[in-house]
Design a protein around this motif. Structure first.
Motif, PDB file in Angstrom:
ATOM      1  N   TYR A   1      28.312  70.673  39.182  1.00 22.09           N
ATOM      2  CA  TYR A   1      28.998  69.397  39.377  1.00 22.09           C
ATOM      3  C   TYR A   1      28.090  68.402  40.093  1.00 22.09           C
ATOM      4  O   TYR A   1      27.173  68.796  40.820  1.00 22.09           O
ATOM      5  CB  TYR A   1      30.269  69.596  40.211  1.00 22.09           C
ATOM      6  N   GLY A   2      28.375  67.118  39.893  1.00 21.84           N
ATOM      7  CA  GLY A   2      27.657  66.072  40.621  1.00 21.84           C
ATOM      8  C   GLY A   2      27.080  65.040  39.685  1.00 21.84           C
ATOM      9  O   GLY A   2      26.954  65.267  38.473  1.00 21.84           O
ATOM     10  N   ASN A   3      26.683  63.898  40.244  1.00 21.04           N
ATOM     11  CA  ASN A   3      26.090  62.842  39.432  1.00 21.04           C
ATOM     12  C   ASN A   3      24.735  62.391  39.975  1.00 21.04           C
ATOM     13  O   ASN A   3      24.192  61.384  39.548  1.00 21.04           O
ATOM     14  CB  ASN A   3      27.037  61.648  39.308  1.00 21.04           C
ATOM     15  N   THR A   4      24.191  63.170  40.925  1.00 24.09           N
ATOM     16  CA  THR A   4      22.834  62.922  41.412  1.00 24.09           C
ATOM     17  C   THR A   4      22.090  64.253  41.436  1.00 24.09           C
ATOM     18  O   THR A   4      22.709  65.328  41.435  1.00 24.09           O
ATOM     19  CB  THR A   4      22.825  62.341  42.836  1.00 24.09           C
TER      20      THR A   4
ATOM     21  N   SER B   1      29.678  61.877  34.417  1.00 27.83           N
ATOM     22  CA  SER B   1      30.158  60.525  34.715  1.00 27.83           C
ATOM     23  C   SER B   1      29.465  59.973  35.955  1.00 27.83           C
ATOM     24  O   SER B   1      29.431  60.616  37.008  1.00 27.83           O
ATOM     25  CB  SER B   1      31.675  60.546  34.925  1.00 27.83           C
ATOM     26  N   GLY B   2      28.899  58.778  35.822  1.00 26.51           N
ATOM     27  CA  GLY B   2      28.262  58.116  36.958  1.00 26.51           C
ATOM     28  C   GLY B   2      26.819  58.501  37.171  1.00 26.51           C
ATOM     29  O   GLY B   2      26.167  57.950  38.063  1.00 26.51           O
ATOM     30  N   ALA B   3      26.293  59.449  36.386  1.00 30.46           N
ATOM     31  CA  ALA B   3      24.898  59.867  36.550  1.00 30.46           C
ATOM     32  C   ALA B   3      23.967  58.865  35.882  1.00 30.46           C
ATOM     33  O   ALA B   3      24.277  58.314  34.818  1.00 30.46           O
ATOM     34  CB  ALA B   3      24.689  61.255  35.960  1.00 30.46           C
TER      35      ALA B   3
ATOM     36  N   GLU C   1      20.473  57.535  33.944  1.00 35.70           N
ATOM     37  CA  GLU C   1      19.685  58.051  32.835  1.00 35.70           C
ATOM     38  C   GLU C   1      18.562  58.946  33.337  1.00 35.70           C
ATOM     39  O   GLU C   1      18.228  59.957  32.706  1.00 35.70           O
ATOM     40  CB  GLU C   1      19.107  56.888  32.012  1.00 35.70           C
ATOM     41  N   GLU C   2      17.999  58.567  34.469  1.00 37.71           N
ATOM     42  CA  GLU C   2      16.910  59.363  35.046  1.00 37.71           C
ATOM     43  C   GLU C   2      17.412  60.748  35.446  1.00 37.71           C
ATOM     44  O   GLU C   2      16.760  61.774  35.193  1.00 37.71           O
ATOM     45  CB  GLU C   2      16.334  58.651  36.269  1.00 37.71           C
ATOM     46  N   THR C   3      18.588  60.801  36.064  1.00 40.51           N
ATOM     47  CA  THR C   3      19.165  62.085  36.466  1.00 40.51           C
ATOM     48  C   THR C   3      19.464  62.941  35.239  1.00 40.51           C
ATOM     49  O   THR C   3      19.181  64.150  35.225  1.00 40.51           O
ATOM     50  CB  THR C   3      20.452  61.861  37.276  1.00 40.51           C
ATOM     51  N   ILE C   4      20.043  62.338  34.218  1.00 40.33           N
ATOM     52  CA  ILE C   4      20.360  63.080  32.992  1.00 40.33           C
ATOM     53  C   ILE C   4      19.091  63.621  32.351  1.00 40.33           C
ATOM     54  O   ILE C   4      19.033  64.784  31.933  1.00 40.33           O
ATOM     55  CB  ILE C   4      21.127  62.183  32.003  1.00 40.33           C
TER      56      ILE C   4
END
Length: 201
Positions: free
Chosen positions: A36-39, A104-106, A108-111
């Motif tokens: 879980y998480g967006n960062t 959600s909220g992540a 493009e770099e994180t993805i």
């Protein structure tokens, strides 16, 4: 007369020739643990919490491959001594892999970084499975090709020593692979990020 040989090994990624007659049974299962998480920081924290634990580690790992060898060997007395009547070996591979459940909220770099990392984890654990497949085949072939012994107890002891030797060689290769990967994984991730940044220039 029959004997069995079994070994359970777990290998994980720490963050930061056989003839056609040889046909060891191989089964593979895959399970996923949620991330879980967006960062990146939240994803790493979730992975350390939910990832597989082994070797008394306090933190979870990005993935794991558990391999279980098993085998049944039968013996037959003959005029020339005791020989192998039959040898059937099997391997069960259980892969535990991460699955990001909500992006959600992540950014493009994180993805991008997560997907790069995830592919590396899957490749890493699948290679552990490939190593195990190779060695269960080698082990079965070596046992089937065992020379005749004066009696079946002597042959059984020889098969036991052969099994221990091949299982040790298997474990040695698995651990050598982990040591190599520990050095190279961060380099691959940095290279992927560098290439992406250059592509964006």
């Amino acid at each position: 007369m029959k004997c069995t040989v079994a070994l359970l090994c777990t290998f994980g990624l720490t963050l930061g020739l056989a003839s056609s007659a040889i046909a060891a049974s191989v089964k593979q299962r895959v399970s996923y643990f949620p991330i879980y998480g967006n960062t990146l920081e939240k994803l790493e924290a979730s992975m350390l919490k939910n990832g597989p634990h082994f070797n008394e580690s306090a933190s979870g790992h990005p993935g794991a491959a558990t391999v279980t060898f098993d085998g049944v060997v039968s013996y037959k007395p003959t005029e020339r001594g005791c020989v192998i009547d039959n040898a059937d070996f099997s391997l069960v591979v259980e892969l535990s892999l991460p699955k990001w459940t909500n992006r959600s909220g992540a950014s493009e770099e994180t993805i991008f970084l997560w997907e790069t990392f995830e592919r590396d984890v899957v490749r890493h654990e699948m290679h552990h499975a490939d190593i195990a497949r190779k060695w269960v085949t080698k082990l079965e072939m070596a046992v089937r090709n065992s020379s005749a012994a004066p009696d079946c107890e002597t042959l059984e002891n020889a098969v036991h020593r052969t099994s221990e030797r091949y299982l040790k060689w298997h474990e040695d290769e698995q651990r050598d692979y982990d040591r190599k990967e520990f050095r190279e994984m961060n380099l691959r991730l940095k290279r992927a990020l560098r290439d992406r940044l250059r592509a964006g220039d």
